[in-house]
Design a protein around this motif. Sequence first.
Motif, PDB file in Angstrom:
ATOM      1  N   LYS A 150       0.836  -1.203   0.000  1.00 58.73           N
ATOM      2  CA  LYS A 150       0.000   0.000   0.000  1.00 58.73           C
ATOM      3  C   LYS A 150       0.867   1.248   0.000  1.00 58.73           C
ATOM      4  CE  LYS A 150      -3.746  -2.486   2.178  1.00 58.73           C
ATOM      5  NZ  LYS A 150      -4.564  -2.642   3.396  1.00 58.73           N
ATOM      6  N   SER A 151       0.387   2.271  -0.708  1.00 61.17           N
ATOM      7  CA  SER A 151       1.196   3.460  -0.941  1.00 61.17           C
ATOM      8  C   SER A 151       1.171   4.489   0.184  1.00 61.17           C
ATOM      9  CB  SER A 151       0.739   4.136  -2.237  1.00 61.17           C
ATOM     10  OG  SER A 151      -0.643   4.463  -2.138  1.00 61.17           O
ATOM     11  N   ASP A 152       0.068   4.563   0.922  1.00 59.12           N
ATOM     12  CA  ASP A 152      -0.026   5.579   1.965  1.00 59.12           C
ATOM     13  C   ASP A 152      -0.995   5.136   3.064  1.00 59.12           C
ATOM     14  OD1 ASP A 152      -2.660   6.039   0.991  1.00 59.12           O
ATOM     15  OD2 ASP A 152      -1.953   7.642  -0.327  1.00 59.12           O
ATOM     16  N   GLU A 153      -1.127   5.990   4.078  1.00 57.65           N
ATOM     17  CA  GLU A 153      -1.967   5.628   5.220  1.00 57.65           C
ATOM     18  C   GLU A 153      -3.439   5.514   4.859  1.00 57.65           C
ATOM     19  OE1 GLU A 153      -1.229   7.759   8.828  1.00 57.65           O
ATOM     20  OE2 GLU A 153       0.916   7.323   8.768  1.00 57.65           O
ATOM     21  N   GLN A 154      -3.900   6.299   3.898  1.00 56.90           N
ATOM     22  CA  GLN A 154      -5.299   6.182   3.472  1.00 56.90           C
ATOM     23  C   GLN A 154      -5.545   4.804   2.857  1.00 56.90           C
ATOM     24  OE1 GLN A 154      -7.802   8.016   4.227  1.00 56.90           O
ATOM     25  NE2 GLN A 154      -9.329   6.960   2.993  1.00 56.90           N
ATOM     26  N   ALA A 155      -4.581   4.311   2.112  1.00 58.61           N
ATOM     27  CA  ALA A 155      -4.702   2.972   1.528  1.00 58.61           C
ATOM     28  C   ALA A 155      -4.707   1.906   2.630  1.00 58.61           C
ATOM     29  CB  ALA A 155      -3.575   2.722   0.542  1.00 58.61           C
ATOM     30  N   VAL A 156      -3.960   2.161   3.700  1.00 55.18           N
ATOM     31  CA  VAL A 156      -3.950   1.228   4.828  1.00 55.18           C
ATOM     32  C   VAL A 156      -5.319   1.216   5.495  1.00 55.18           C
ATOM     33  CG1 VAL A 156      -3.000   0.784   7.127  1.00 55.18           C
ATOM     34  CG2 VAL A 156      -1.464   1.383   5.240  1.00 55.18           C
ATOM     35  N   ARG A 157      -5.895   2.377   5.698  1.00 52.29           N
ATOM     36  CA  ARG A 157      -7.187   2.474   6.379  1.00 52.29           C
ATOM     37  C   ARG A 157      -8.322   1.900   5.521  1.00 52.29           C
ATOM     38  NH1 ARG A 157      -6.183   5.381  10.874  1.00 52.29           N
ATOM     39  NH2 ARG A 157      -4.475   6.847  10.788  1.00 52.29           N
ATOM     40  N   ALA A 158      -8.302   2.123   4.246  1.00 52.87           N
ATOM     41  CA  ALA A 158      -9.229   1.559   3.259  1.00 52.87           C
ATOM     42  C   ALA A 158     -10.662   1.360   3.764  1.00 52.87           C
ATOM     43  CB  ALA A 158      -8.662   0.253   2.732  1.00 52.87           C
ATOM     44  N   PRO A 159     -11.366   2.442   4.078  1.00 56.20           N
ATOM     45  CA  PRO A 159     -12.709   2.301   4.646  1.00 56.20           C
ATOM     46  C   PRO A 159     -13.683   1.531   3.749  1.00 56.20           C
ATOM     47  CG  PRO A 159     -12.212   4.612   4.163  1.00 56.20           C
ATOM     48  CD  PRO A 159     -10.956   3.831   3.940  1.00 56.20           C
ATOM     49  N   GLN A 160     -13.564   1.679   2.448  1.00 61.89           N
ATOM     50  CA  GLN A 160     -14.440   0.913   1.550  1.00 61.89           C
ATOM     51  C   GLN A 160     -14.198  -0.583   1.685  1.00 61.89           C
ATOM     52  OE1 GLN A 160     -13.863   2.768  -2.373  1.00 61.89           O
ATOM     53  NE2 GLN A 160     -16.095   2.656  -2.568  1.00 61.89           N
TER      54      GLN A 160
END
Length: 93
Positions: free
Chosen positions: A39-49
Amino acid sequence: MNSTTTLAEIRAQIDTLDRQIVSLIAERQKRVIAAGSLKSDEQAVRAPQRVEQVITKVRALADEAGASPDVVEKTYRALIASFIALELEHHRG
């Protein structure tokens, strides 16, 4: 289980299940760490969808298995939150 099953026997069975569950959590953790490294960044880690996709899937699986979808959802939300925290540590580290 029948009416002659003792509390001690049921607890022993639960202990056996707990060992299996922990082993499966360890296997899931390995996959989570591997996915996190891609994963490229923290948003990708969190991945709410993705979280909501997993929740929808496990609720359906719970229903099929005769488990409470609400209990399974709450359990998975706690599991996922813990894995996201772990993934973030690895991502930042």
